[in-house]
Design a protein around this motif. Structure first.
Motif, PDB file in Angstrom:
ATOM      1  N   VAL A  83     -50.924  10.131   3.669  1.00 57.57           N
ATOM      2  CA  VAL A  83     -50.735  11.566   3.900  1.00 57.57           C
ATOM      3  C   VAL A  83     -50.403  12.263   2.583  1.00 57.57           C
ATOM      4  O   VAL A  83     -50.985  13.301   2.249  1.00 57.57           O
ATOM      5  CB  VAL A  83     -49.620  11.813   4.942  1.00 57.57           C
ATOM      6  CG1 VAL A  83     -49.259  13.290   5.027  1.00 57.57           C
ATOM      7  CG2 VAL A  83     -50.034  11.277   6.296  1.00 57.57           C
ATOM      8  N   HIS A  84     -49.503  11.688   1.814  1.00 60.12           N
ATOM      9  CA  HIS A  84     -49.108  12.271   0.535  1.00 60.12           C
ATOM     10  C   HIS A  84     -50.285  12.340  -0.436  1.00 60.12           C
ATOM     11  O   HIS A  84     -50.504  13.371  -1.086  1.00 60.12           O
ATOM     12  CB  HIS A  84     -47.972  11.432  -0.060  1.00 60.12           C
ATOM     13  CG  HIS A  84     -47.434  11.972  -1.331  1.00 60.12           C
ATOM     14  ND1 HIS A  84     -47.690  11.381  -2.540  1.00 60.12           N
ATOM     15  CD2 HIS A  84     -46.640  13.045  -1.583  1.00 60.12           C
ATOM     16  CE1 HIS A  84     -47.078  12.079  -3.488  1.00 60.12           C
ATOM     17  NE2 HIS A  84     -46.427  13.082  -2.937  1.00 60.12           N
TER      18      HIS A  84
ATOM     19  N   THR B  28     -54.580  15.446  -3.190  1.00 59.50           N
ATOM     20  CA  THR B  28     -56.009  15.592  -3.472  1.00 59.50           C
ATOM     21  C   THR B  28     -56.543  16.950  -3.044  1.00 59.50           C
ATOM     22  O   THR B  28     -57.276  17.605  -3.781  1.00 59.50           O
ATOM     23  CB  THR B  28     -56.804  14.478  -2.760  1.00 59.50           C
ATOM     24  OG1 THR B  28     -56.321  13.219  -3.229  1.00 59.50           O
ATOM     25  CG2 THR B  28     -58.284  14.576  -3.040  1.00 59.50           C
ATOM     26  N   THR B  29     -56.165  17.391  -1.851  1.00 55.99           N
ATOM     27  CA  THR B  29     -56.721  18.632  -1.300  1.00 55.99           C
ATOM     28  C   THR B  29     -55.894  19.870  -1.607  1.00 55.99           C
ATOM     29  O   THR B  29     -56.403  20.978  -1.508  1.00 55.99           O
ATOM     30  CB  THR B  29     -56.893  18.508   0.220  1.00 55.99           C
ATOM     31  OG1 THR B  29     -55.607  18.277   0.811  1.00 55.99           O
ATOM     32  CG2 THR B  29     -57.847  17.370   0.576  1.00 55.99           C
ATOM     33  N   LYS B  30     -54.612  19.687  -1.911  1.00 57.22           N
ATOM     34  CA  LYS B  30     -53.690  20.754  -2.292  1.00 57.22           C
ATOM     35  C   LYS B  30     -53.585  21.906  -1.275  1.00 57.22           C
ATOM     36  O   LYS B  30     -53.616  23.073  -1.663  1.00 57.22           O
ATOM     37  CB  LYS B  30     -54.041  21.291  -3.670  1.00 57.22           C
ATOM     38  CG  LYS B  30     -53.901  20.253  -4.757  1.00 57.22           C
ATOM     39  CD  LYS B  30     -54.329  20.812  -6.096  1.00 57.22           C
ATOM     40  CE  LYS B  30     -54.179  19.828  -7.218  1.00 57.22           C
ATOM     41  NZ  LYS B  30     -54.823  18.566  -7.060  1.00 57.22           N
TER      42      LYS B  30
ATOM     43  N   ASP C 172     -48.026  23.398  -1.856  1.00 63.83           N
ATOM     44  CA  ASP C 172     -47.589  23.175  -3.238  1.00 63.83           C
ATOM     45  C   ASP C 172     -47.073  21.744  -3.400  1.00 63.83           C
ATOM     46  O   ASP C 172     -46.819  21.039  -2.429  1.00 63.83           O
ATOM     47  CB  ASP C 172     -46.524  24.195  -3.647  1.00 63.83           C
ATOM     48  CG  ASP C 172     -45.290  24.120  -2.772  1.00 63.83           C
ATOM     49  OD1 ASP C 172     -44.434  23.258  -3.030  1.00 63.83           O
ATOM     50  OD2 ASP C 172     -45.191  24.920  -1.818  1.00 63.83           O
ATOM     51  N   ARG C 173     -46.907  21.330  -4.643  1.00 65.42           N
ATOM     52  CA  ARG C 173     -46.524  19.948  -4.942  1.00 65.42           C
ATOM     53  C   ARG C 173     -45.162  19.589  -4.361  1.00 65.42           C
ATOM     54  O   ARG C 173     -44.973  18.496  -3.825  1.00 65.42           O
ATOM     55  CB  ARG C 173     -46.532  19.734  -6.462  1.00 65.42           C
ATOM     56  CG  ARG C 173     -46.182  18.322  -6.844  1.00 65.42           C
ATOM     57  CD  ARG C 173     -46.376  18.082  -8.339  1.00 65.42           C
ATOM     58  NE  ARG C 173     -45.782  16.802  -8.642  1.00 65.42           N
ATOM     59  CZ  ARG C 173     -44.674  16.638  -9.340  1.00 65.42           C
ATOM     60  NH1 ARG C 173     -44.074  17.675  -9.887  1.00 65.42           N
ATOM     61  NH2 ARG C 173     -44.178  15.438  -9.533  1.00 65.42           N
TER      62      ARG C 173
ATOM     63  N   ARG D 110     -41.823  12.508  -7.752  1.00 60.96           N
ATOM     64  CA  ARG D 110     -41.341  13.748  -8.366  1.00 60.96           C
ATOM     65  C   ARG D 110     -41.369  13.652  -9.890  1.00 60.96           C
ATOM     66  O   ARG D 110     -41.740  14.600 -10.575  1.00 60.96           O
ATOM     67  CB  ARG D 110     -39.916  14.082  -7.911  1.00 60.96           C
ATOM     68  CG  ARG D 110     -39.778  14.562  -6.503  1.00 60.96           C
ATOM     69  CD  ARG D 110     -40.588  15.793  -6.149  1.00 60.96           C
ATOM     70  NE  ARG D 110     -40.234  16.957  -6.932  1.00 60.96           N
ATOM     71  CZ  ARG D 110     -41.038  17.999  -7.105  1.00 60.96           C
ATOM     72  NH1 ARG D 110     -42.236  18.027  -6.545  1.00 60.96           N
ATOM     73  NH2 ARG D 110     -40.664  19.020  -7.829  1.00 60.96           N
ATOM     74  N   LEU D 111     -40.963  12.506 -10.415  1.00 59.64           N
ATOM     75  CA  LEU D 111     -40.864  12.372 -11.865  1.00 59.64           C
ATOM     76  C   LEU D 111     -42.203  12.116 -12.552  1.00 59.64           C
ATOM     77  O   LEU D 111     -42.424  12.562 -13.672  1.00 59.64           O
ATOM     78  CB  LEU D 111     -39.880  11.256 -12.224  1.00 59.64           C
ATOM     79  CG  LEU D 111     -38.429  11.510 -11.815  1.00 59.64           C
ATOM     80  CD1 LEU D 111     -37.588  10.264 -12.052  1.00 59.64           C
ATOM     81  CD2 LEU D 111     -37.854  12.704 -12.568  1.00 59.64           C
TER      82      LEU D 111
END
Length: 74
Positions: free
Chosen positions: A26-27, A32-34, A37-38, A67-68
């Motif tokens: 899922v992540h 990939t599709t955005k 937001d991140r 995240r990093l």
């Protein structure tokens, strides 16, 4: 479509690899599709890890690893 390449440190992969495929798929799709937001994509990962009963220490490693080090893949 080519698969997303995710760099993994051997120790981190040993600790987390193959343990939460559902959440990771899922992540990766969100990255990939955005459609969001991140930050939201990473929060979805954390929630999906929790729902699929991934231990808290492993959720923490995977979430903060993304995240990093995930910005270059966004």
């Amino acid at each position: 479509m080519s698969p997303t390449l995710v760099p993994r440190l051997p120790l981190v992969y040993w600790l987390t690899g193959g343990t939460s495929n559902e959440a990771a798929v899922v992540h990766d799709w969100l990255y990939t599709t955005k459609p969001v937001d991140r930050e939201t994509a990473d929060h979805v990962l954390r929630e999906a890890l929790s729902v699929t009963c991934v231990p808290a220490w492993r959720r923490w490693l995977m979430y903060w690893g993304g995240r990093l080090f995930g910005a270059e893949h966004w």
